[in-house]
Motif scaffolding. Sequence first.
Motif, PDB file in Angstrom:
ATOM      1  N   VAL A 117       0.814  -1.219   0.000  1.00 36.29           N
ATOM      2  CA  VAL A 117       0.000   0.000   0.000  1.00 36.29           C
ATOM      3  C   VAL A 117       0.847   1.269   0.000  1.00 36.29           C
ATOM      4  O   VAL A 117       0.556   2.209  -0.750  1.00 36.29           O
ATOM      5  N   VAL A 118       1.871   1.325   0.829  1.00 34.68           N
ATOM      6  CA  VAL A 118       2.684   2.540   0.896  1.00 34.68           C
ATOM      7  C   VAL A 118       3.277   2.871  -0.472  1.00 34.68           C
ATOM      8  O   VAL A 118       3.162   4.004  -0.961  1.00 34.68           O
ATOM      9  N   LEU A 119       3.901   1.896  -1.121  1.00 32.00           N
ATOM     10  CA  LEU A 119       4.500   2.151  -2.431  1.00 32.00           C
ATOM     11  C   LEU A 119       3.443   2.513  -3.463  1.00 32.00           C
ATOM     12  O   LEU A 119       3.576   3.512  -4.189  1.00 32.00           O
ATOM     13  N   GLU A 120       2.386   1.731  -3.550  1.00 35.28           N
ATOM     14  CA  GLU A 120       1.402   1.954  -4.608  1.00 35.28           C
ATOM     15  C   GLU A 120       0.671   3.280  -4.440  1.00 35.28           C
ATOM     16  O   GLU A 120       0.447   4.004  -5.413  1.00 35.28           O
ATOM     17  N   ARG A 125      -1.042   7.436  -6.553  1.00 37.59           N
ATOM     18  CA  ARG A 125      -1.968   8.498  -6.178  1.00 37.59           C
ATOM     19  C   ARG A 125      -1.251   9.737  -5.657  1.00 37.59           C
ATOM     20  O   ARG A 125      -1.801  10.831  -5.657  1.00 37.59           O
ATOM     21  N   GLY A 126      -0.008   9.567  -5.210  1.00 33.20           N
ATOM     22  CA  GLY A 126       0.747  10.701  -4.733  1.00 33.20           C
ATOM     23  C   GLY A 126       1.587  11.329  -5.829  1.00 33.20           C
ATOM     24  O   GLY A 126       1.240  12.371  -6.390  1.00 33.20           O
ATOM     25  N   VAL A 127       2.694  10.688  -6.166  1.00 37.29           N
ATOM     26  CA  VAL A 127       3.670  11.290  -7.072  1.00 37.29           C
ATOM     27  C   VAL A 127       3.205  11.299  -8.530  1.00 37.29           C
ATOM     28  O   VAL A 127       3.231  12.345  -9.187  1.00 37.29           O
ATOM     29  N   LEU A 128       2.775  10.155  -9.056  1.00 33.29           N
ATOM     30  CA  LEU A 128       2.404  10.103 -10.473  1.00 33.29           C
ATOM     31  C   LEU A 128       1.196  10.983 -10.762  1.00 33.29           C
ATOM     32  O   LEU A 128       1.209  11.777 -11.708  1.00 33.29           O
ATOM     33  N   LEU A 129       0.156  10.875  -9.960  1.00 33.40           N
ATOM     34  CA  LEU A 129      -1.038  11.685 -10.187  1.00 33.40           C
ATOM     35  C   LEU A 129      -0.716  13.170  -9.997  1.00 33.40           C
ATOM     36  O   LEU A 129      -1.120  14.015 -10.807  1.00 33.40           O
ATOM     37  N   GLY A 130       0.021  13.485  -8.941  1.00 32.11           N
ATOM     38  CA  GLY A 130       0.311  14.881  -8.644  1.00 32.11           C
ATOM     39  C   GLY A 130       1.191  15.551  -9.676  1.00 32.11           C
ATOM     40  O   GLY A 130       0.910  16.686 -10.110  1.00 32.11           O
ATOM     41  N   ARG A 139      -8.053  15.455 -14.964  1.00 32.64           N
ATOM     42  CA  ARG A 139      -8.754  14.280 -15.488  1.00 32.64           C
ATOM     43  C   ARG A 139      -7.786  13.340 -16.200  1.00 32.64           C
ATOM     44  O   ARG A 139      -7.839  12.128 -16.011  1.00 32.64           O
ATOM     45  N   GLU A 140      -6.912  13.898 -17.009  1.00 26.61           N
ATOM     46  CA  GLU A 140      -5.930  13.067 -17.705  1.00 26.61           C
ATOM     47  C   GLU A 140      -5.023  12.366 -16.703  1.00 26.61           C
ATOM     48  O   GLU A 140      -4.693  11.189 -16.869  1.00 26.61           O
ATOM     49  N   ALA A 141      -4.630  13.094 -15.661  1.00 31.76           N
ATOM     50  CA  ALA A 141      -3.766  12.507 -14.634  1.00 31.76           C
ATOM     51  C   ALA A 141      -4.470  11.379 -13.899  1.00 31.76           C
ATOM     52  O   ALA A 141      -3.878  10.326 -13.620  1.00 31.76           O
ATOM     53  N   LEU A 142      -5.750  11.577 -13.587  1.00 33.44           N
ATOM     54  CA  LEU A 142      -6.524  10.556 -12.882  1.00 33.44           C
ATOM     55  C   LEU A 142      -6.626   9.280 -13.706  1.00 33.44           C
ATOM     56  O   LEU A 142      -6.367   8.174 -13.208  1.00 33.44           O
ATOM     57  N   LEU A 143      -6.978   9.440 -14.973  1.00 28.57           N
ATOM     58  CA  LEU A 143      -7.130   8.273 -15.848  1.00 28.57           C
ATOM     59  C   LEU A 143      -5.776   7.659 -16.202  1.00 28.57           C
ATOM     60  O   LEU A 143      -5.644   6.437 -16.284  1.00 28.57           O
ATOM     61  N   GLY A 144      -4.775   8.499 -16.381  1.00 25.67           N
ATOM     62  CA  GLY A 144      -3.451   8.007 -16.747  1.00 25.67           C
ATOM     63  C   GLY A 144      -2.820   7.158 -15.662  1.00 25.67           C
ATOM     64  O   GLY A 144      -2.308   6.066 -15.938  1.00 25.67           O
ATOM     65  N   GLN A 145      -2.860   7.652 -14.421  1.00 25.62           N
ATOM     66  CA  GLN A 145      -2.269   6.862 -13.339  1.00 25.62           C
ATOM     67  C   GLN A 145      -3.031   5.566 -13.127  1.00 25.62           C
ATOM     68  O   GLN A 145      -2.441   4.540 -12.771  1.00 25.62           O
ATOM     69  N   ALA A 146      -4.342   5.585 -13.360  1.00 24.06           N
ATOM     70  CA  ALA A 146      -5.142   4.364 -13.212  1.00 24.06           C
ATOM     71  C   ALA A 146      -4.780   3.344 -14.293  1.00 24.06           C
ATOM     72  O   ALA A 146      -4.711   2.140 -14.027  1.00 24.06           O
ATOM     73  N   PHE A 147      -4.542   3.828 -15.509  1.00 20.21           N
ATOM     74  CA  PHE A 147      -4.152   2.948 -16.611  1.00 20.21           C
ATOM     75  C   PHE A 147      -2.812   2.270 -16.305  1.00 20.21           C
ATOM     76  O   PHE A 147      -2.660   1.055 -16.468  1.00 20.21           O
ATOM     77  N   VAL A 148      -1.851   3.058 -15.845  1.00 21.20           N
ATOM     78  CA  VAL A 148      -0.542   2.497 -15.492  1.00 21.20           C
ATOM     79  C   VAL A 148      -0.684   1.537 -14.311  1.00 21.20           C
ATOM     80  O   VAL A 148      -0.040   0.483 -14.264  1.00 21.20           O
ATOM     81  N   GLY A 188      -7.905   1.912  -9.400  1.00 26.20           N
ATOM     82  CA  GLY A 188      -7.012   3.060  -9.454  1.00 26.20           C
ATOM     83  C   GLY A 188      -7.764   4.373  -9.638  1.00 26.20           C
ATOM     84  O   GLY A 188      -7.375   5.403  -9.079  1.00 26.20           O
ATOM     85  N   ILE A 189      -8.841   4.338 -10.404  1.00 23.00           N
ATOM     86  CA  ILE A 189      -9.668   5.536 -10.581  1.00 23.00           C
ATOM     87  C   ILE A 189     -10.338   5.899  -9.262  1.00 23.00           C
ATOM     88  O   ILE A 189     -10.353   7.074  -8.856  1.00 23.00           O
ATOM     89  N   LEU A 190     -10.892   4.907  -8.581  1.00 19.92           N
ATOM     90  CA  LEU A 190     -11.567   5.164  -7.309  1.00 19.92           C
ATOM     91  C   LEU A 190     -10.590   5.662  -6.248  1.00 19.92           C
ATOM     92  O   LEU A 190     -10.872   6.627  -5.525  1.00 19.92           O
ATOM     93  N   PHE A 191      -9.425   5.028  -6.167  1.00 23.22           N
ATOM     94  CA  PHE A 191      -8.407   5.473  -5.215  1.00 23.22           C
ATOM     95  C   PHE A 191      -7.935   6.890  -5.564  1.00 23.22           C
ATOM     96  O   PHE A 191      -7.703   7.717  -4.681  1.00 23.22           O
TER      97      PHE A 191
END
Length: 226
Positions: A117-120, A125-130, A139-148, A188-191
């Motif tokens: 959990v800490v890493l993911e 949700r922390g570094v990649l999305l931010g 929106r692109e960031a939310l969907l992009g991090q979820a895809f990855v 990933g989208i929900l998180f």
Amino acid sequence: MAFVVGLAVFLLAWNNLANLVPAFETAYVPVNLAVTAVVVLIARRLGYQWGQLGLDRISMGRGLRWGAVAFAVVAVGLGVALALPLTRPLLLDERVTGLGFGGLAWLALARIPLGTVVLEEVAFRGVLLGTWAARRSVREALLGQAFVFGLWHITPTWIALEANGVVFGSIGGAAAIAGGVVTTAVAGILFGWLRLRSGSVLAPALAHVATNSVAAVAAVAAARLG
């Protein structure tokens, strides 16, 4: 966007290759915590603020409140599934059904929260999305991090399905992996939504702990109840 792309590629390679190395399991928690620290350190050195990464103290209280609600919702849902004979078999997981109290405690209280959990949550949700949202749209960031995040689970899904008797090398096996990837992408989208709504990675982290740790406890309980 160079850092965003580089981080996404690194995360995909890390999880899908490291899980193929048997020795990785013995150092799973410390190694993943070290990776987390390095990812955050690089983002900070590049000038991103704690708030952009969902790691500032100001948002922790809000993250705790949202996370507690999400944790409770997931836990209650798993409890209901465990209580109903019709849905109880859906909780079974051969990877954990034989664990004793000590093994289950280590899995649910240490390996999953600290190693997974800490890493993911910090990485996605922390570094990649931010950092993605800082360069493009939220929106692109939310969907992009979820895809990855979905692709990050290719190897773990393969291992989990194999442990539960799914035979690969067939259309059915490939479809099972694809289904796992889609499911984790939706998670990933929900998180990610929880992170954006609360401003803190603590909210999705607590939801994630419930999804994995409480589910592991429920799987052991389901196996014993029959």
